[in-house]
Scaffold this motif. Structure first.
Motif, PDB file in Angstrom:
ATOM      1  N   ALA A  95       0.904  -1.148  -0.083  1.00 41.69           N
ATOM      2  CA  ALA A  95      -0.120  -0.076  -0.016  1.00 41.69           C
ATOM      3  C   ALA A  95       0.771   1.327   0.004  1.00 41.69           C
ATOM      4  CB  ALA A  95      -0.945   0.005   1.314  1.00 41.69           C
ATOM      5  N   ALA A  96       2.188   1.088   0.621  1.00 40.24           N
ATOM      6  CA  ALA A  96       2.802   2.526   0.697  1.00 40.24           C
ATOM      7  C   ALA A  96       3.129   2.739  -0.781  1.00 40.24           C
ATOM      8  CB  ALA A  96       4.048   2.099   1.534  1.00 40.24           C
ATOM      9  N   GLU A  97       3.558   1.752  -1.544  1.00 40.94           N
ATOM     10  CA  GLU A  97       4.070   2.062  -3.025  1.00 40.94           C
ATOM     11  C   GLU A  97       2.648   2.435  -3.756  1.00 40.94           C
ATOM     12  OE1 GLU A  97       5.678  -0.270  -6.764  1.00 40.94           O
ATOM     13  OE2 GLU A  97       6.434  -0.707  -4.759  1.00 40.94           O
ATOM     14  N   ALA A  98       1.720   1.917  -3.458  1.00 45.01           N
ATOM     15  CA  ALA A  98       0.330   2.165  -4.086  1.00 45.01           C
ATOM     16  C   ALA A  98      -0.049   3.626  -3.781  1.00 45.01           C
ATOM     17  CB  ALA A  98      -0.548   1.115  -3.967  1.00 45.01           C
ATOM     18  N   GLN A  99       0.404   4.398  -2.955  1.00 44.41           N
ATOM     19  CA  GLN A  99      -0.080   5.773  -2.858  1.00 44.41           C
ATOM     20  C   GLN A  99       0.084   6.715  -3.970  1.00 44.41           C
ATOM     21  OE1 GLN A  99      -1.980   6.174   0.200  1.00 44.41           O
ATOM     22  NE2 GLN A  99      -1.787   4.139   0.516  1.00 44.41           N
ATOM     23  N   ARG A 100       0.918   6.272  -4.850  1.00 41.20           N
ATOM     24  CA  ARG A 100       1.109   7.314  -5.956  1.00 41.20           C
ATOM     25  C   ARG A 100       0.004   7.311  -6.765  1.00 41.20           C
ATOM     26  NH1 ARG A 100       3.739   4.006 -10.538  1.00 41.20           N
ATOM     27  NH2 ARG A 100       3.588   1.973  -9.741  1.00 41.20           N
ATOM     28  N   PHE A 101      -1.099   6.373  -6.768  1.00 41.13           N
ATOM     29  CA  PHE A 101      -2.193   6.349  -7.300  1.00 41.13           C
ATOM     30  C   PHE A 101      -3.277   7.101  -6.951  1.00 41.13           C
ATOM     31  CE2 PHE A 101      -0.284   2.516  -8.779  1.00 41.13           C
ATOM     32  CZ  PHE A 101       0.076   2.720 -10.118  1.00 41.13           C
ATOM     33  N   VAL A 102      -3.417   7.317  -5.565  1.00 38.27           N
ATOM     34  CA  VAL A 102      -4.179   8.271  -4.770  1.00 38.27           C
ATOM     35  C   VAL A 102      -4.166   9.760  -5.692  1.00 38.27           C
ATOM     36  CG1 VAL A 102      -4.935   9.532  -2.723  1.00 38.27           C
ATOM     37  CG2 VAL A 102      -4.046   7.213  -2.701  1.00 38.27           C
ATOM     38  N   GLY A 103      -5.693  10.020  -6.000  1.00 38.24           N
ATOM     39  CA  GLY A 103      -5.882  11.318  -6.644  1.00 38.24           C
ATOM     40  C   GLY A 103      -5.759  11.104  -8.060  1.00 38.24           C
ATOM     41  N   ARG A 104      -5.511  10.142  -8.507  1.00 36.21           N
ATOM     42  CA  ARG A 104      -5.399   9.743 -10.015  1.00 36.21           C
ATOM     43  C   ARG A 104      -6.538   9.276 -10.691  1.00 36.21           C
ATOM     44  NH1 ARG A 104       0.801   8.078 -11.001  1.00 36.21           N
ATOM     45  NH2 ARG A 104       0.206   9.038 -13.230  1.00 36.21           N
ATOM     46  N   PRO A 105      -6.853   9.041 -11.892  1.00 34.93           N
ATOM     47  CA  PRO A 105      -8.102   8.337 -12.268  1.00 34.93           C
ATOM     48  C   PRO A 105      -7.906   6.804 -12.071  1.00 34.93           C
ATOM     49  CG  PRO A 105      -7.225   9.857 -13.898  1.00 34.93           C
ATOM     50  CD  PRO A 105      -6.400   9.851 -12.749  1.00 34.93           C
ATOM     51  N   ARG A 106      -8.812   6.002 -11.845  1.00 29.60           N
ATOM     52  CA  ARG A 106      -8.902   4.580 -11.687  1.00 29.60           C
ATOM     53  C   ARG A 106      -8.193   3.897 -12.885  1.00 29.60           C
ATOM     54  NH1 ARG A 106     -14.255   1.542 -11.851  1.00 29.60           N
ATOM     55  NH2 ARG A 106     -15.068   2.430 -13.826  1.00 29.60           N
ATOM     56  N   SER A 107      -8.366   4.524 -14.018  1.00 27.96           N
ATOM     57  CA  SER A 107      -7.673   3.603 -15.411  1.00 27.96           C
ATOM     58  C   SER A 107      -6.471   3.633 -15.119  1.00 27.96           C
ATOM     59  CB  SER A 107      -8.303   4.497 -16.475  1.00 27.96           C
ATOM     60  OG  SER A 107      -7.866   5.867 -16.374  1.00 27.96           O
ATOM     61  N   GLU A 108      -5.613   4.396 -14.349  1.00 32.07           N
ATOM     62  CA  GLU A 108      -4.216   4.327 -14.283  1.00 32.07           C
ATOM     63  C   GLU A 108      -3.661   3.195 -13.427  1.00 32.07           C
ATOM     64  OE1 GLU A 108      -2.177   8.195 -13.716  1.00 32.07           O
ATOM     65  OE2 GLU A 108      -3.626   9.358 -15.109  1.00 32.07           O
ATOM     66  N   ILE A 109      -4.576   2.667 -12.710  1.00 32.15           N
ATOM     67  CA  ILE A 109      -3.940   1.462 -11.966  1.00 32.15           C
ATOM     68  C   ILE A 109      -3.701   0.252 -12.968  1.00 32.15           C
ATOM     69  CG2 ILE A 109      -4.855  -0.284 -10.030  1.00 32.15           C
ATOM     70  CD1 ILE A 109      -6.873   1.733  -9.169  1.00 32.15           C
ATOM     71  N   PRO A 110      -2.478  -0.082 -12.657  1.00 34.62           N
ATOM     72  CA  PRO A 110      -2.039  -1.258 -13.548  1.00 34.62           C
ATOM     73  C   PRO A 110      -3.065  -2.899 -13.296  1.00 34.62           C
ATOM     74  CG  PRO A 110      -0.575  -0.994 -11.864  1.00 34.62           C
ATOM     75  CD  PRO A 110      -1.523   0.019 -11.796  1.00 34.62           C
ATOM     76  N   ALA A 111      -3.028  -3.523 -14.316  1.00 29.33           N
ATOM     77  CA  ALA A 111      -3.744  -4.678 -13.970  1.00 29.33           C
ATOM     78  C   ALA A 111      -2.717  -5.556 -13.080  1.00 29.33           C
ATOM     79  CB  ALA A 111      -3.600  -5.628 -15.541  1.00 29.33           C
ATOM     80  N   PRO A 112      -3.567  -6.425 -12.044  1.00 32.05           N
ATOM     81  CA  PRO A 112      -2.774  -7.011 -11.174  1.00 32.05           C
ATOM     82  C   PRO A 112      -2.097  -8.348 -11.474  1.00 32.05           C
ATOM     83  CG  PRO A 112      -5.102  -7.403 -10.992  1.00 32.05           C
ATOM     84  CD  PRO A 112      -4.980  -6.593 -11.950  1.00 32.05           C
ATOM     85  N   VAL A 113      -1.000  -8.688 -11.043  1.00 26.19           N
ATOM     86  CA  VAL A 113      -0.352 -10.062 -11.461  1.00 26.19           C
ATOM     87  C   VAL A 113      -1.272 -11.037 -11.048  1.00 26.19           C
ATOM     88  CG1 VAL A 113       1.806 -11.378 -10.977  1.00 26.19           C
ATOM     89  CG2 VAL A 113       1.970  -8.842 -11.605  1.00 26.19           C
ATOM     90  N   ASP A 114      -1.648 -11.079  -9.588  1.00 24.92           N
ATOM     91  CA  ASP A 114      -2.526 -11.999  -8.937  1.00 24.92           C
ATOM     92  C   ASP A 114      -3.767 -11.281  -8.630  1.00 24.92           C
ATOM     93  OD1 ASP A 114      -3.739 -14.093  -7.765  1.00 24.92           O
ATOM     94  OD2 ASP A 114      -2.085 -14.443  -6.499  1.00 24.92           O
ATOM     95  N   PRO A 115      -4.941 -11.509  -9.319  1.00 21.70           N
ATOM     96  CA  PRO A 115      -6.370 -10.863  -9.125  1.00 21.70           C
ATOM     97  C   PRO A 115      -6.809 -11.219  -7.510  1.00 21.70           C
ATOM     98  CG  PRO A 115      -6.512 -11.769 -11.162  1.00 21.70           C
ATOM     99  CD  PRO A 115      -5.003 -12.341 -10.575  1.00 21.70           C
ATOM    100  N   ARG A 116      -6.343 -12.101  -7.055  1.00 25.20           N
ATOM    101  CA  ARG A 116      -6.795 -12.510  -5.627  1.00 25.20           C
ATOM    102  C   ARG A 116      -6.074 -11.567  -4.754  1.00 25.20           C
ATOM    103  NH1 ARG A 116      -5.044 -18.111  -4.913  1.00 25.20           N
ATOM    104  NH2 ARG A 116      -3.328 -17.256  -6.092  1.00 25.20           N
ATOM    105  N   LEU A 117      -5.194 -11.106  -5.022  1.00 26.16           N
ATOM    106  CA  LEU A 117      -4.417 -10.111  -4.099  1.00 26.16           C
ATOM    107  C   LEU A 117      -4.629  -8.429  -4.498  1.00 26.16           C
ATOM    108  CD1 LEU A 117      -1.086 -12.003  -3.466  1.00 26.16           C
ATOM    109  CD2 LEU A 117      -3.074 -12.142  -2.191  1.00 26.16           C
ATOM    110  N   GLN A 118      -5.432  -8.273  -5.103  1.00 28.71           N
ATOM    111  CA  GLN A 118      -5.761  -6.806  -5.470  1.00 28.71           C
ATOM    112  C   GLN A 118      -7.194  -6.741  -5.839  1.00 28.71           C
ATOM    113  OE1 GLN A 118      -2.784  -4.703  -8.170  1.00 28.71           O
ATOM    114  NE2 GLN A 118      -4.760  -3.423  -9.098  1.00 28.71           N
ATOM    115  N   ARG A 119      -8.018  -5.677  -5.416  1.00 25.92           N
ATOM    116  CA  ARG A 119      -9.169  -5.482  -5.791  1.00 25.92           C
ATOM    117  C   ARG A 119      -9.480  -3.986  -6.006  1.00 25.92           C
ATOM    118  NH1 ARG A 119     -13.267  -7.443  -1.048  1.00 25.92           N
ATOM    119  NH2 ARG A 119     -12.166  -6.180   0.626  1.00 25.92           N
ATOM    120  N   ILE A 120     -10.461  -3.462  -6.730  1.00 22.79           N
ATOM    121  CA  ILE A 120     -10.572  -2.085  -7.127  1.00 22.79           C
ATOM    122  C   ILE A 120     -12.231  -1.718  -6.642  1.00 22.79           C
ATOM    123  CG2 ILE A 120     -10.999   0.073  -8.585  1.00 22.79           C
ATOM    124  CD1 ILE A 120      -8.511  -1.732 -10.348  1.00 22.79           C
TER     125      ILE A 120
END
Length: 105
Positions: A47-72
């Motif tokens: 989550a610390a590294e993913a903070q760079r996506f806060v304030g940005r459009p959700r379309s910029e979130i990369p596709a997860p390597v393992d979908p079980r370990l990420q959700r939008i």
């Protein structure tokens, strides 16, 4: 003789149970050492590294390597409440599509 010994042992047990325990003396924390708080949870999901996506459009979130370990998740939409400390959750505003949070869970 046995009766006397048994009677004496019973009296000792009763006496031990009858007494009220004394309250421990209150401890006063020293002024130099702060009181320990809850231990911070380790960042198991990135989550610390993913903070760079806060304030940005959700379309910029990369596709997860393992979908079980990420959700939008939409901030107002229904979601399961199961907690997985290794899963990264992105929460976005439903109206704007902007990411509001990136957190483990």
């Amino acid at each position: 003789m046995k009766t006397t010994i048994l009677f004496g042992a019973a009296m000792i047990l009763l006496a031990a149970c009858a007494g009220e325990p004394s309250a421990p003396a209150p401890t006063v924390p020293s002024a130099s050492a702060p009181a320990p708080g809850p231990a911070p949870e380790p960042d198991q999901c990135g989550a610390a590294e993913a903070q760079r996506f806060v304030g940005r459009p959700r379309s910029e979130i990369p596709a997860p390597v393992d979908p079980r370990l990420q959700r939008i998740l939409c901030s107002t939409c229904a979601a399961t409440m199961d907690y997985n400390p290794r899963r990264l959750n992105f929460v976005f505003d439903e109206k704007t599509g902007v990411v509001q949070q990136a957190k483990c869970g």
